[in-house]
Design an enzyme around this catalytic site. Structure first.
Site, PDB file in Angstrom:
ATOM      1  N   LYS A  28       0.841  -1.309   0.116  1.00 55.61           N
ATOM      2  CA  LYS A  28       0.134  -0.089   0.098  1.00 55.61           C
ATOM      3  C   LYS A  28       0.794   1.273   0.041  1.00 55.61           C
ATOM      4  O   LYS A  28       0.564   2.113  -0.763  1.00 55.61           O
ATOM      5  CB  LYS A  28      -0.852  -0.001   1.215  1.00 55.61           C
ATOM      6  CG  LYS A  28      -2.105   1.060   1.347  1.00 55.61           C
ATOM      7  CD  LYS A  28      -3.178   0.608   1.953  1.00 55.61           C
ATOM      8  CE  LYS A  28      -3.091   0.452   3.435  1.00 55.61           C
ATOM      9  NZ  LYS A  28      -3.344   1.576   4.150  1.00 55.61           N
ATOM     10  N   SER A  29       1.989   1.426   0.683  1.00 60.00           N
ATOM     11  CA  SER A  29       2.779   2.663   0.900  1.00 60.00           C
ATOM     12  C   SER A  29       3.461   2.716  -0.472  1.00 60.00           C
ATOM     13  O   SER A  29       3.317   3.873  -0.707  1.00 60.00           O
ATOM     14  CB  SER A  29       4.098   1.957   2.034  1.00 60.00           C
ATOM     15  OG  SER A  29       3.396   2.250   3.255  1.00 60.00           O
ATOM     16  N   ARG A  33       2.695   5.900  -3.241  1.00 56.03           N
ATOM     17  CA  ARG A  33       4.028   6.699  -3.711  1.00 56.03           C
ATOM     18  C   ARG A  33       4.149   6.720  -5.106  1.00 56.03           C
ATOM     19  O   ARG A  33       4.404   7.750  -5.776  1.00 56.03           O
ATOM     20  CB  ARG A  33       5.191   6.175  -2.941  1.00 56.03           C
ATOM     21  CG  ARG A  33       5.139   6.754  -1.320  1.00 56.03           C
ATOM     22  CD  ARG A  33       6.119   5.777  -0.608  1.00 56.03           C
ATOM     23  NE  ARG A  33       6.229   6.501   0.754  1.00 56.03           N
ATOM     24  CZ  ARG A  33       5.485   6.305   1.639  1.00 56.03           C
ATOM     25  NH1 ARG A  33       4.376   5.575   1.556  1.00 56.03           N
ATOM     26  NH2 ARG A  33       5.879   6.746   2.957  1.00 56.03           N
ATOM     27  N   GLY A 101      -5.110   7.773   5.552  1.00 49.84           N
ATOM     28  CA  GLY A 101      -4.223   8.795   5.918  1.00 49.84           C
ATOM     29  C   GLY A 101      -3.155   8.913   5.121  1.00 49.84           C
ATOM     30  O   GLY A 101      -2.673  10.009   4.979  1.00 49.84           O
ATOM     31  N   ARG A 129      -9.036  12.216  12.244  1.00 43.46           N
ATOM     32  CA  ARG A 129      -7.492  12.304  12.584  1.00 43.46           C
ATOM     33  C   ARG A 129      -6.721  13.301  12.572  1.00 43.46           C
ATOM     34  O   ARG A 129      -7.255  14.117  11.670  1.00 43.46           O
ATOM     35  CB  ARG A 129      -6.883  10.946  11.380  1.00 43.46           C
ATOM     36  CG  ARG A 129      -7.650   9.525  11.641  1.00 43.46           C
ATOM     37  CD  ARG A 129      -6.968   8.573  10.747  1.00 43.46           C
ATOM     38  NE  ARG A 129      -5.642   8.183  10.913  1.00 43.46           N
ATOM     39  CZ  ARG A 129      -5.043   7.542  10.204  1.00 43.46           C
ATOM     40  NH1 ARG A 129      -5.612   6.766   9.244  1.00 43.46           N
ATOM     41  NH2 ARG A 129      -3.733   7.013  10.356  1.00 43.46           N
ATOM     42  N   GLN A 177       4.840   9.312   7.200  1.00 43.30           N
ATOM     43  CA  GLN A 177       3.699  10.256   6.414  1.00 43.30           C
ATOM     44  C   GLN A 177       4.232  11.645   6.575  1.00 43.30           C
ATOM     45  O   GLN A 177       4.208  12.486   5.565  1.00 43.30           O
ATOM     46  CB  GLN A 177       2.364  10.152   7.076  1.00 43.30           C
ATOM     47  CG  GLN A 177       1.903   8.525   6.996  1.00 43.30           C
ATOM     48  CD  GLN A 177       0.345   8.281   7.298  1.00 43.30           C
ATOM     49  OE1 GLN A 177      -0.304   9.154   7.774  1.00 43.30           O
ATOM     50  NE2 GLN A 177      -0.097   7.363   7.062  1.00 43.30           N
ATOM     51  N   ASP A 328       1.662  -0.975  11.884  1.00 45.22           N
ATOM     52  CA  ASP A 328       0.627  -1.576  11.515  1.00 45.22           C
ATOM     53  C   ASP A 328       0.452  -2.926  11.967  1.00 45.22           C
ATOM     54  O   ASP A 328      -0.838  -3.373  11.510  1.00 45.22           O
ATOM     55  CB  ASP A 328       0.463  -1.371  10.169  1.00 45.22           C
ATOM     56  CG  ASP A 328       0.251   0.003   9.625  1.00 45.22           C
ATOM     57  OD1 ASP A 328      -0.188   0.929  10.286  1.00 45.22           O
ATOM     58  OD2 ASP A 328       0.581   0.534   8.271  1.00 45.22           O
ATOM     59  N   ARG A 359      -6.288   2.071  17.977  1.00 40.17           N
ATOM     60  CA  ARG A 359      -5.805   0.731  17.687  1.00 40.17           C
ATOM     61  C   ARG A 359      -5.696   0.095  18.962  1.00 40.17           C
ATOM     62  O   ARG A 359      -5.661  -1.307  19.202  1.00 40.17           O
ATOM     63  CB  ARG A 359      -5.045   0.597  16.852  1.00 40.17           C
ATOM     64  CG  ARG A 359      -5.500   0.721  15.295  1.00 40.17           C
ATOM     65  CD  ARG A 359      -4.824   0.302  14.450  1.00 40.17           C
ATOM     66  NE  ARG A 359      -5.246   0.234  13.015  1.00 40.17           N
ATOM     67  CZ  ARG A 359      -4.545   0.284  11.970  1.00 40.17           C
ATOM     68  NH1 ARG A 359      -3.089   0.405  11.723  1.00 40.17           N
ATOM     69  NH2 ARG A 359      -5.176   0.352  10.755  1.00 40.17           N
TER      70      ARG A 359
HETATM   71  C1  S3P Z   1       2.469   4.665   6.112  1.00 40.21           C
HETATM   72  C2  S3P Z   1       3.240   5.135   7.424  1.00 40.21           C
HETATM   73  C3  S3P Z   1       2.506   4.672   8.509  1.00 40.21           C
HETATM   74  C4  S3P Z   1       1.599   3.584   8.638  1.00 40.21           C
HETATM   75  C5  S3P Z   1       0.619   3.881   7.591  1.00 40.21           C
HETATM   76  C6  S3P Z   1       1.199   3.851   5.967  1.00 40.21           C
HETATM   77  C7  S3P Z   1       3.207   5.159   4.807  1.00 40.21           C
HETATM   78  O1  S3P Z   1       2.086   6.012   9.176  1.00 40.21           O
HETATM   79  O2  S3P Z   1       0.762   3.581   9.818  1.00 40.21           O
HETATM   80  O3  S3P Z   1      -0.137   2.624   7.220  1.00 40.21           O
HETATM   81  O4  S3P Z   1       2.956   4.781   4.018  1.00 40.21           O
HETATM   82  O5  S3P Z   1       3.869   6.275   5.066  1.00 40.21           O
HETATM   83  P1  S3P Z   1       2.809   6.819  10.172  1.00 40.21           P
HETATM   84  O6  S3P Z   1       4.080   7.153   9.406  1.00 40.21           O
HETATM   85  O7  S3P Z   1       2.170   8.219  10.171  1.00 40.21           O
HETATM   86  O8  S3P Z   1       3.068   6.099  11.430  1.00 40.21           O
END
Ligand code: S3P
Length: 445
Positions: A28-29, A33, A101, A129, A177, A328, A359
């Site tokens: 997903k990350s 990106r 998020g 959030r 993030q 996560d 969570r």
């Molecule tokens: C993510 C960073 C994490 C994670 C999220 C994905 C990312 O959040 O919990 O599911 O892709 O950068 P944080 O960096 O805010 O902890």
């Protein structure tokens, strides 16, 4: 994307040995990106293995609304023709990031370096959030936010900077993030933008920026920290991105195979970036048999095939500095800890309170309703494992995909079935979860 329909409950029952070879969906990350950097680059980006979950599809729609050409060419195969750094167009409608998020916060960083205004919004969970943590550095760089509720909640309007200022920013919490939002805004600034983090968070943005032609340097800062610098206004060129399988999605079948007796499964192409593998390290410390086969890599991201076999687990102490590499995964680790013999203490989990749900509270409730003794002491979660789990509980999922999947994995090995109130949010990150788990032998209905 909103889930306005009725809740869809689902039940997991004690299953026979899990077996087979599967590939969980793309990370997903990396998927977010690839779309965002593709939209900010010049020329074409070809993505294969993109996660086609709702979170990522919302990012794709938003990049399209900002002027990039984003096309699906086949299963997981997407092409993005970017507008160049600072080249976004004014979107006609609010950008809706649904439950995500990551999509929302990274896109804020990207928009902050363009001279446009855009409205950011999301579902009821995302609207709770905190966004201040992103708006603070972006405002230092010259962006402006308005119309946001207390604490910078969505919906809000972000006005990008006409002349973005490069900054040196120390993140208040280790968050990829926040780091990524600052770096993406820094693409449009002249000079060097620097982010310093106390604990090293996932580095996919840095790796992918380099892959697209930007100059990024990264060095140690203190015992666990990192200092990352980006040279602004690079030539960002479209690139080919192969998305490996998501270790955060693999976490569910991994834990299920460890706790369902006699299981033996293989997970293909799982990303093994060390900043994402805290769960695997912890499960191995607990006695879990997880072997890495066929290691390889693409665009700086390592991957391997994982063989997971049922194991007798024991409780362990998980140090706080490991949190960013498994942020996560604590929910499903708590499930593994419930089946272990002895106490597992997971330390320093304050960030879990501001995820898709609180969570920390939701995980403790999931365990307790299924007969597992769990305590929250400060920011630590303590789970008393007794080698088996009574089960029989109805778990409230709070619009959170990972609570839903963790609870179902618990039910595959607990004495009585585990039921969840709503499976619909699983589609945000793992659309194929139920059929894939069933193919391995999971009893879900
Ligand atoms: C993510 C960073 C994490 C994670 C999220 C994905 C990312 O959040 O919990 O599911 O892709 O950068 P944080 O960096 O805010 O902890």
């Amino acid at each position: 994307m909103t889930h306005s329909g009725a809740k869809k409950p689902l039940e997991a029952r004690k299953s026979g040995a899990l077996s087979g070879r599967v590939r969980v969906p793309g990370d997903k990350s990396i998927s977010h990106r690839a779309l965002i950097l593709g939209a900010m680059a010049v020329g074409e980006t070809q993505i294969s293995g993109l996660l086609e979950g709702e979170d990522v599809l919302n990012t794709a729609k938003s990049m399209r609304a900002l002027g990039a050409r984003v096309e699906r060419q086949g299963e997981g195969a997407w092409s993005v023709r970017g507008v160049g750094v600072a080249g976004f167009a004014v979107p006609e409608k609010p950008l809706d990031f649904g439950n995500s998020g990551t999509g929302c916060r990274l896109a804020m960083g990207a928009v902050a370096g363009s001279p446009i205004a855009a409205t950011f919004d999301g579902d009821a969970s995302l609207r709770t959030r905190p966004m201040r943590r992103i708006l603070d550095p972006l405002e230092q760089m010259g962006a402006r936010s308005c119309n946001c509720a207390d604490g910078g909640r969505l919906p809000l309007v972000l006005e990008g900077a006409r002349d973005p200022i490069p900054i040196v920013y120390r993140t208040p919490v280790a968050s990829a993030q926040i780091k990524s939002a600052v770096l993406l805004a820094g693409l449009a600034a002249p000079g060097t933008t620097t982010v310093i983090e106390k604990e090293w968070s996932r580095d996919h943005t840095e790796l992918m920026l380099t892959h697209f032609g930007a100059e990024v340097s990264s060095e140690a800062d203190g015992a666990h920290g990192r200092k990352i610098s980006l040279k602004g206004q690079p030539e960002l060129n479209g690139a080919r991105v192969v998305v490996p399988a998501d270790p955060s999605s693999a976490a569910f079948p991994i834990v299920a195979a460890l706790v369902v007796p006699n299981s033996d499964i293989i997970l293909a192409d799982v990303m093994t970036n060390p900043l994402r593998t805290g769960l695997i390290k912890t499960l191995r410390e607990m006695g879990g048999q997880i072997d890495e086969l066929n290691r390889r890599g693409d665009a700086g991201e390592p991957m391997a095939e994982l063989r997971v076999r049922a194991s007798q687990l024991r409780g362990v102490d998980v140090p706080p500095e490991r949190a960013p590499s498994m942020i996560d995964e604590y929910l499903v680790l708590a499930v593994a800890a419930s089946f272990a013999e002895g106490t597992t203490r997971m330390r320093g989990l304050q960030e879990l309170r501001v995820k898709e749900s609180d969570r920390l509270a939701a995980t403790a409730a999931m365990l307790r309703v299924n007969g597992v003794k769990t305590e929250i002491v400060g920011d630590d979660m303590i789970v008393e494992g007794r080698g088996h789990v009574p089960g029989g509980g109805l778990v409230a999922t709070h619009m959170d995909h990972r609570i839903a999947m963790s609870a179902l994995m618990m039910g595959l090995a607990s004495d009585a079935p585990v039921r969840i109130d709503d499976m619909s949010f699983i589609g945000t990150s793992f659309p194929d979860f139920v059929p894939m788990m069933r193919r391995m032998g999971a009893e879900l209905s």
